[in-house]
Write a protein that holds these residues in place. Sequence first.
Motif, PDB file in Angstrom:
ATOM      1  N   PRO A   1       0.837  -1.208   0.000  1.00  0.00           N
ATOM      2  CA  PRO A   1       0.000   0.000   0.000  1.00  0.00           C
ATOM      3  C   PRO A   1       0.867   1.251   0.000  1.00  0.00           C
ATOM      4  O   PRO A   1       2.038   1.213   0.390  1.00  0.00           O
ATOM      5  CB  PRO A   1      -0.806  -0.132   1.298  1.00  0.00           C
ATOM      6  CG  PRO A   1      -0.029  -1.068   2.155  1.00  0.00           C
ATOM      7  CD  PRO A   1       0.697  -1.988   1.227  1.00  0.00           C
ATOM      8  N   ASN A   2       0.300   2.357  -0.448  1.00  0.00           N
ATOM      9  CA  ASN A   2       1.032   3.620  -0.469  1.00  0.00           C
ATOM     10  C   ASN A   2       1.470   4.030   0.933  1.00  0.00           C
ATOM     11  O   ASN A   2       0.931   3.567   1.933  1.00  0.00           O
ATOM     12  CB  ASN A   2       0.169   4.726  -1.072  1.00  0.00           C
ATOM     13  CG  ASN A   2       0.014   4.574  -2.580  1.00  0.00           C
ATOM     14  OD1 ASN A   2       0.648   3.719  -3.196  1.00  0.00           O
ATOM     15  ND2 ASN A   2      -0.851   5.395  -3.158  1.00  0.00           N
ATOM     16  N   ARG A   3       2.395   4.974   0.992  1.00  0.00           N
ATOM     17  CA  ARG A   3       2.964   5.384   2.273  1.00  0.00           C
ATOM     18  C   ARG A   3       1.994   6.170   3.153  1.00  0.00           C
ATOM     19  O   ARG A   3       2.274   6.387   4.328  1.00  0.00           O
ATOM     20  CB  ARG A   3       4.229   6.221   2.031  1.00  0.00           C
ATOM     21  CG  ARG A   3       5.364   5.409   1.416  1.00  0.00           C
ATOM     22  CD  ARG A   3       6.572   6.280   1.098  1.00  0.00           C
ATOM     23  NE  ARG A   3       7.614   5.514   0.421  1.00  0.00           N
ATOM     24  CZ  ARG A   3       8.581   4.857   1.021  1.00  0.00           C
ATOM     25  NH1 ARG A   3       8.649   4.881   2.341  1.00  0.00           N
ATOM     26  NH2 ARG A   3       9.487   4.195   0.328  1.00  0.00           N
ATOM     27  N   ASP A   4       0.870   6.599   2.593  1.00  0.00           N
ATOM     28  CA  ASP A   4      -0.107   7.294   3.432  1.00  0.00           C
ATOM     29  C   ASP A   4      -1.099   6.341   4.084  1.00  0.00           C
ATOM     30  O   ASP A   4      -1.996   6.764   4.814  1.00  0.00           O
ATOM     31  CB  ASP A   4      -0.862   8.363   2.629  1.00  0.00           C
ATOM     32  CG  ASP A   4      -1.546   7.793   1.396  1.00  0.00           C
ATOM     33  OD1 ASP A   4      -1.374   6.592   1.132  1.00  0.00           O
ATOM     34  OD2 ASP A   4      -2.236   8.559   0.697  1.00  0.00           O
ATOM     35  N   ILE A   5      -0.947   5.026   3.830  1.00  0.00           N
ATOM     36  CA  ILE A   5      -1.815   4.014   4.426  1.00  0.00           C
ATOM     37  C   ILE A   5      -1.220   3.554   5.752  1.00  0.00           C
ATOM     38  O   ILE A   5      -0.007   3.374   5.885  1.00  0.00           O
ATOM     39  CB  ILE A   5      -1.985   2.807   3.475  1.00  0.00           C
ATOM     40  CG1 ILE A   5      -2.535   3.274   2.126  1.00  0.00           C
ATOM     41  CG2 ILE A   5      -2.884   1.760   4.097  1.00  0.00           C
ATOM     42  CD1 ILE A   5      -3.912   3.887   2.182  1.00  0.00           C
ATOM     43  N   GLY A   6      -2.079   3.352   6.753  1.00  0.00           N
ATOM     44  CA  GLY A   6      -1.606   3.043   8.099  1.00  0.00           C
ATOM     45  C   GLY A   6      -0.709   1.824   8.178  1.00  0.00           C
ATOM     46  O   GLY A   6       0.314   1.826   8.877  1.00  0.00           O
ATOM     47  N   GLY A   7      -1.073   0.739   7.474  1.00  0.00           N
ATOM     48  CA  GLY A   7      -0.246  -0.464   7.515  1.00  0.00           C
ATOM     49  C   GLY A   7       1.146  -0.233   6.955  1.00  0.00           C
ATOM     50  O   GLY A   7       2.146  -0.729   7.505  1.00  0.00           O
TER      51      GLY A   7
ATOM     52  N   VAL B   1       5.158  -3.286  -6.710  1.00  0.00           N
ATOM     53  CA  VAL B   1       3.922  -2.550  -6.997  1.00  0.00           C
ATOM     54  C   VAL B   1       3.547  -1.771  -5.740  1.00  0.00           C
ATOM     55  O   VAL B   1       3.675  -2.280  -4.624  1.00  0.00           O
ATOM     56  CB  VAL B   1       2.768  -3.508  -7.382  1.00  0.00           C
ATOM     57  CG1 VAL B   1       1.466  -2.735  -7.564  1.00  0.00           C
ATOM     58  CG2 VAL B   1       3.096  -4.288  -8.640  1.00  0.00           C
ATOM     59  N   GLU B   2       3.074  -0.544  -5.932  1.00  0.00           N
ATOM     60  CA  GLU B   2       2.512   0.249  -4.848  1.00  0.00           C
ATOM     61  C   GLU B   2       1.165   0.799  -5.315  1.00  0.00           C
ATOM     62  O   GLU B   2       1.011   1.191  -6.471  1.00  0.00           O
ATOM     63  CB  GLU B   2       3.434   1.400  -4.456  1.00  0.00           C
ATOM     64  CG  GLU B   2       4.768   0.944  -3.876  1.00  0.00           C
ATOM     65  CD  GLU B   2       5.645   2.119  -3.462  1.00  0.00           C
ATOM     66  OE1 GLU B   2       5.337   2.749  -2.427  1.00  0.00           O
ATOM     67  OE2 GLU B   2       6.613   2.407  -4.185  1.00  0.00           O
ATOM     68  N   SER B   3       0.208   0.839  -4.391  1.00  0.00           N
ATOM     69  CA  SER B   3      -1.119   1.311  -4.770  1.00  0.00           C
ATOM     70  C   SER B   3      -1.886   1.757  -3.536  1.00  0.00           C
ATOM     71  O   SER B   3      -1.603   1.305  -2.422  1.00  0.00           O
ATOM     72  CB  SER B   3      -1.905   0.205  -5.490  1.00  0.00           C
ATOM     73  OG  SER B   3      -3.233   0.615  -5.772  1.00  0.00           O
ATOM     74  N   ASN B   4      -2.867   2.643  -3.760  1.00  0.00           N
ATOM     75  CA  ASN B   4      -3.760   3.049  -2.676  1.00  0.00           C
ATOM     76  C   ASN B   4      -5.032   2.204  -2.651  1.00  0.00           C
ATOM     77  O   ASN B   4      -5.935   2.467  -1.868  1.00  0.00           O
ATOM     78  CB  ASN B   4      -4.131   4.525  -2.802  1.00  0.00           C
ATOM     79  CG  ASN B   4      -4.959   4.799  -4.052  1.00  0.00           C
ATOM     80  OD1 ASN B   4      -5.054   3.963  -4.948  1.00  0.00           O
ATOM     81  ND2 ASN B   4      -5.542   5.981  -4.123  1.00  0.00           N
ATOM     82  N   SER B   5      -5.094   1.166  -3.511  1.00  0.00           N
ATOM     83  CA  SER B   5      -6.270   0.301  -3.588  1.00  0.00           C
ATOM     84  C   SER B   5      -5.940  -1.080  -3.046  1.00  0.00           C
ATOM     85  O   SER B   5      -5.141  -1.809  -3.638  1.00  0.00           O
ATOM     86  CB  SER B   5      -6.753   0.181  -5.035  1.00  0.00           C
ATOM     87  OG  SER B   5      -7.724  -0.841  -5.152  1.00  0.00           O
ATOM     88  N   PHE B   6      -6.571  -1.446  -1.929  1.00  0.00           N
ATOM     89  CA  PHE B   6      -6.356  -2.783  -1.383  1.00  0.00           C
ATOM     90  C   PHE B   6      -6.918  -3.847  -2.318  1.00  0.00           C
ATOM     91  O   PHE B   6      -6.362  -4.939  -2.430  1.00  0.00           O
ATOM     92  CB  PHE B   6      -7.006  -2.906  -0.010  1.00  0.00           C
ATOM     93  CG  PHE B   6      -6.279  -2.157   1.078  1.00  0.00           C
ATOM     94  CD1 PHE B   6      -5.064  -1.553   0.834  1.00  0.00           C
ATOM     95  CD2 PHE B   6      -6.810  -2.062   2.349  1.00  0.00           C
ATOM     96  CE1 PHE B   6      -4.384  -0.870   1.825  1.00  0.00           C
ATOM     97  CE2 PHE B   6      -6.141  -1.383   3.356  1.00  0.00           C
ATOM     98  CZ  PHE B   6      -4.927  -0.778   3.085  1.00  0.00           C
ATOM     99  N   GLU B   7      -8.012  -3.546  -2.967  1.00  0.00           N
ATOM    100  CA  GLU B   7      -8.600  -4.513  -3.890  1.00  0.00           C
ATOM    101  C   GLU B   7      -7.617  -4.840  -5.011  1.00  0.00           C
ATOM    102  O   GLU B   7      -7.450  -6.002  -5.396  1.00  0.00           O
ATOM    103  CB  GLU B   7      -9.901  -3.962  -4.471  1.00  0.00           C
ATOM    104  CG  GLU B   7     -10.646  -4.934  -5.356  1.00  0.00           C
ATOM    105  CD  GLU B   7     -11.966  -4.385  -5.846  1.00  0.00           C
ATOM    106  OE1 GLU B   7     -12.701  -5.125  -6.515  1.00  0.00           O
ATOM    107  OE2 GLU B   7     -12.261  -3.202  -5.564  1.00  0.00           O
TER     108      GLU B   7
END
Length: 300
Positions: free
Chosen positions: A195-201, A220-226
């Motif tokens: 996940p992107n760096r702005d995501i809590g995990g 790969v990096e993304s703001n979409s968990f799906e």
Amino acid sequence: MNHLRLLRYVDEVARIGSIRQAAERLHVAPSAVNRRIQDIEEELGTPLFERLPRGMRLTAAGELFVRYVRDRGAELERVRSEIEELQGLRRGRVRLVASQALAPRFLPAAIAAFRETHPLVAFDARIGDHVQAAEALRSLDTDLALVFNLPAESDIQRLDVAGQRLMAMMHAEHPLAGRSALRLRDCADYPLVLPNRDIGGRQLLERFLSRSSIRFQPMVESNSFEFLLGCLADRQSITFQMAIGTDLATPDLVARAIEDRAFPQGELVLGCLRGRQLPVIAYAFAEFLRERLTALGADG
């Protein structure tokens, strides 16, 4: 409401014309009814009833007073009805910003359970991170936030906090899927979809890795968990998700605990704008969420 109950003594005697019969209907002693009427007459400085050989009859002052009592009784019923409406929470809208990890299972299940007893309540649920949640609270665009790592700031009230572990997620046929727990060093040997760096995990990962010799090179990096979960179909990639978001009810994916010593926990925070009086329905849902978070902590 005790004073209103005592005023009802006067109303019952006026309706029936008898202290004894009124007392029977009110389930109190006749002496108590008579004493209360005498107290009111003394306070008003005038008789409310004519004491007749065969009963009680209202005086002119008594008719005015009984009209007052009945008006107050009707007003009380209206107010009680409105209070019951609020307590029953039959309608209203709850606005909420929630973390992505809550979107697949936890939040839909919580809303569905709440609506079982409040079927006319509507929800406006937005998915966002702690920065977006704080902005929405401050702009009054949302009533509540349920997000990871919402900071304790002067204008943000944290109503409840639940600790959450970060989990490694992979395909059920991944080479590491047979282990019950993993070390991050093991994961570094496989393609990482993060996940992107702005995501809590991701922030938990970065906090730990900053004090470690382990280096992650995400493919790969993304703001979409799906989207990230879709990347696990290659049976080689690994992603990371907070524990509350790993209950996906699919046999194709598995979650494994991270067993590195001193790996930090995330904070799932229920918050609102400090000093703001929440709508009754939003407050009720907040209390409902607090119960769910408590149960979540107990299960963990």
